[in-house]
Design an enzyme around this catalytic site. Structure first.
Site, PDB file in Angstrom:
ATOM      1  N   MET A  30       0.801  -0.844   0.326  1.00 37.87           N
ATOM      2  CA  MET A  30       0.040   0.020   0.265  1.00 37.87           C
ATOM      3  C   MET A  30       0.921   1.179   0.521  1.00 37.87           C
ATOM      4  SD  MET A  30      -3.238  -0.770   1.861  1.00 37.87           S
ATOM      5  CE  MET A  30      -2.150  -1.753   3.375  1.00 37.87           C
ATOM      6  N   TYR A 185       0.701  -0.366 -14.458  1.00 37.86           N
ATOM      7  CA  TYR A 185       1.609  -0.222 -14.753  1.00 37.86           C
ATOM      8  C   TYR A 185       2.157  -0.383 -15.662  1.00 37.86           C
ATOM      9  CZ  TYR A 185      -0.887   2.581 -10.787  1.00 37.86           C
ATOM     10  OH  TYR A 185      -1.591   3.022  -9.975  1.00 37.86           O
ATOM     11  N   GLY A 307     -10.732  -7.939  -0.825  1.00 36.83           N
ATOM     12  CA  GLY A 307     -11.497  -7.706  -0.468  1.00 36.83           C
ATOM     13  C   GLY A 307     -12.154  -8.542   0.666  1.00 36.83           C
TER      14      GLY A 307
HETATM   15  C1  LIG Z   1      -4.139   3.244   0.342  1.00 38.51           C
HETATM   16  C2  LIG Z   1      -3.784   1.783  -0.810  1.00 38.51           C
HETATM   17  C3  LIG Z   1      -2.396   1.978  -1.537  1.00 38.51           C
HETATM   18  C4  LIG Z   1      -2.429   0.785  -2.360  1.00 38.51           C
HETATM   19  N1  LIG Z   1      -1.403   0.441  -3.373  1.00 38.51           N
HETATM   20  C5  LIG Z   1      -1.023  -0.376  -4.016  1.00 38.51           C
HETATM   21  C6  LIG Z   1       0.610  -0.755  -4.015  1.00 38.51           C
HETATM   22  O1  LIG Z   1       1.201   0.297  -3.733  1.00 38.51           O
HETATM   23  N2  LIG Z   1       0.598  -0.624  -4.887  1.00 38.51           N
HETATM   24  C7  LIG Z   1       0.039  -2.644  -5.074  1.00 38.51           C
HETATM   25  O2  LIG Z   1       0.040  -3.031  -5.743  1.00 38.51           O
HETATM   26  N3  LIG Z   1      -1.280  -2.488  -5.076  1.00 38.51           N
HETATM   27  C8  LIG Z   1      -1.849  -1.000  -3.777  1.00 38.51           C
HETATM   28  N4  LIG Z   1      -2.960  -1.247  -3.173  1.00 38.51           N
HETATM   29  C9  LIG Z   1      -4.455  -1.947  -3.414  1.00 38.51           C
HETATM   30  C10 LIG Z   1      -4.006  -3.339  -1.782  1.00 38.51           C
HETATM   31  O3  LIG Z   1      -2.304  -4.077  -1.823  1.00 38.51           O
HETATM   32  C11 LIG Z   1      -5.110  -4.259  -2.100  1.00 38.51           C
HETATM   33  O4  LIG Z   1      -5.146  -4.560  -3.105  1.00 38.51           O
HETATM   34  C12 LIG Z   1      -6.398  -3.034  -1.714  1.00 38.51           C
HETATM   35  O5  LIG Z   1      -5.973  -2.990  -0.980  1.00 38.51           O
HETATM   36  C13 LIG Z   1      -7.287  -4.405  -1.792  1.00 38.51           C
HETATM   37  O6  LIG Z   1      -6.933  -5.443  -0.645  1.00 38.51           O
HETATM   38  P1  LIG Z   1      -8.195  -5.186   1.031  1.00 38.51           P
HETATM   39  O7  LIG Z   1     -10.024  -5.839  -0.099  1.00 38.51           O
HETATM   40  O8  LIG Z   1      -7.793  -6.033   1.352  1.00 38.51           O
HETATM   41  O9  LIG Z   1      -8.320  -3.037   0.960  1.00 38.51           O
HETATM   42  C14 LIG Z   1      -3.425  -0.400  -2.455  1.00 38.51           C
HETATM   43  C15 LIG Z   1      -4.457  -0.038  -1.405  1.00 38.51           C
HETATM   44  C16 LIG Z   1      -4.958   1.083  -1.337  1.00 38.51           C
HETATM   45  C17 LIG Z   1      -6.420   0.894  -0.237  1.00 38.51           C
END
Ligand SMILES: Cc1cc2nc3c(=O)[nH]c(=O)nc-3n(C[C@H](O)[C@H](O)[C@H](O)COP(=O)(O)O)c2cc1C
Length: 373
Positions: A30, A185, A307
């Site tokens: 993240m 990307y 999710g």
């Molecule tokens: C604030 C934020 C920043 C993120 N930055 C990245 C990142 O740098 N690289 C990446 O592959 N995914 C990034 N994501 C996606 C997360 O890795 C993840 O796939 C997404 O939040 C879904 O998972 P969750 O439902 O558990 O939040 C980001 C998500 C959030 C919320």
């Protein structure tokens, strides 16, 4: 003597390549935009990751592999000596708590802005096609520019940048690197028809579009060992406008090709999310089973994200659809997320306004669960 077959769940230890992880829970990568302007990680970032080291493995935020890779400000880098030594402080803190640390290697390609890059640099991509999104810059939101089309020499240098970044990551104490080939990307821009119009060795048909990612993964594997290299993908996602007419053919070719490299793991994101947000669905939407699709193609360790809650994560692991599950947004407000999920404690409400940039607020100031509250 009676034997019981233990059914694995999120908290069952696992061996992943050379790593012995105490549970199957990863912190998802993240971007939090708290690094110094030159990309050096700060002491506050070390605190943030150390607070979340109850996970078996942390995947860092996306980290720029070069100055040219940088699309967004305050994103950390891994291309100077100062970066390497500052990351060492992060990995030491995380390792002290028996948690593994993998660095996500990022090149944003066309998704960026010259104002966010060092002097004179301009975003590069496989083809000179702009995306119609805006990018946060120091002077506010600006349209993503038309990128400069990469030459063959640029491409080879960039593959080398991935390898060099891997070496630095390992020198900084990381257990491995994860190539960020998700979310449209640079690797995704090469992979897909909508963003790659080339007719040379790096585009034109599927094999050539996939070549950039495969060569980058191979270069990293040669630099630091294949069991130190992972890849993250988002099959069927249209985030950042990288798509192909037959996405399933793209990943049916790519995933087994990566499989031949003997990598640490493959990280896949469900159709529940696009980028950092839950996808809003209407009844009758045909939602792809991205994890099932990928599992059938991938011979090694599979990490799923997107999710998940405790119940869904346990189910993926119990059924063998995934070996590990990564949690993103819930890790932001719950530094002790593993403990909370293990004990069924309530989770803190999400505060997206604090996700990117600024200081401690919404970053290192979230408390662990306190039963007296
Ligand atoms: C604030 C934020 C920043 C993120 N930055 C990245 C990142 O740098 N690289 C990446 O592959 N995914 C990034 N994501 C996606 C997360 O890795 C993840 O796939 C997404 O939040 C879904 O998972 P969750 O439902 O558990 O939040 C980001 C998500 C959030 C919320």
């Amino acid at each position: 003597m009676e034997t019981t077959t233990e059914v694995a769940n999120l908290f069952t230890p696992i061996e992943v390549g050379p790593l012995s992880l105490r549970n199957r829970m990863a912190m998802a990568p993240m971007t939090r935009s708290r690094a110094m302007l030159d990309g050096t990680p700060t002491a506050m970032m070390a605190d943030y990751y150390a607070q979340r080291a109850g996970a078996g493995l942390i995947v860092s935020e996306g980290v720029n592999i070069s100055a040219e890779a940088q699309g967004f400000i305050h994103v950390p880098g891994i291309f100077t000596d100062a970066h390497t030594s500052a990351w060492r402080k992060v990995t030491e803190r995380v390792h002290a708590q028996n948690c593994a640390f993998v660095m996500q290697l990022w090149h944003t390609g066309r998704i960026g802005h010259p104002d966010n890059m060092g002097g004179g640099l301009h975003p590069v991509a496989p083809s000179a096609l702009a995306h119609d999104r805006t990018v946060v810059t120091p002077s506010g939101l600006q349209p993503a520019p038309v990128p400069r089309e990469m030459t063959d020499q640029d491409i080879r240098r960039t593959i080398d940048d991935y390898a060099q970044a891997s070496r630095r990551a390992i020198a900084a104490g990381c257990d491995g690197v994860e190539i960020h080939a998700a979310n449209g990307y640079l690797p995704g821009q090469f992979l897909h028809e909508s963003t790659n119009l080339r007719e040379d060795a790096w585009g034109g048909d599927l094999e050539r579009r996939a070549r950039f990612l495969i060569e980058s993964a191979r270069a990293c594997a040669e630099a630091v060992g294949s069991q130190r290299v992972a890849v993250r993908i988002t099959p069927f996602s249209v985030f950042n406008g990288a798509r192909s007419e037959d996405d399933s053919a793209v990943y049916r070719y790519l995933v087994p090709a990566l499989g031949e490299l003997g990598l640490l793991y493959l990280h896949v994101v469900t159709a529940e999310v696009a980028g950092n947000q839950t996808v809003v669905r209407t009844d009758g939407d045909d939602v792809r089973d991205v994890v099932g699709f990928t599992r059938a193609l991938w011979p090694g360790t599979l990490m799923a994200a997107g999710g998940y809650d405790r119940r869904k994560a346990d189910e993926e692991i119990r059924t063998g659809r995934a070996d590990m599950v990564a949690f993103g947004r819930d890790f932001i407000g719950n530094p002790d997320l593993p403990e909370r999920l293990a004990k069924g404690h309530p989770l803190t409400e999400r505060r997206p306004a604090d996700w990117y940039g600024a200081a401690e607020t919404g970053y290192t100031d979230y408390p662990s669960f306190d039963p007296r509250q």
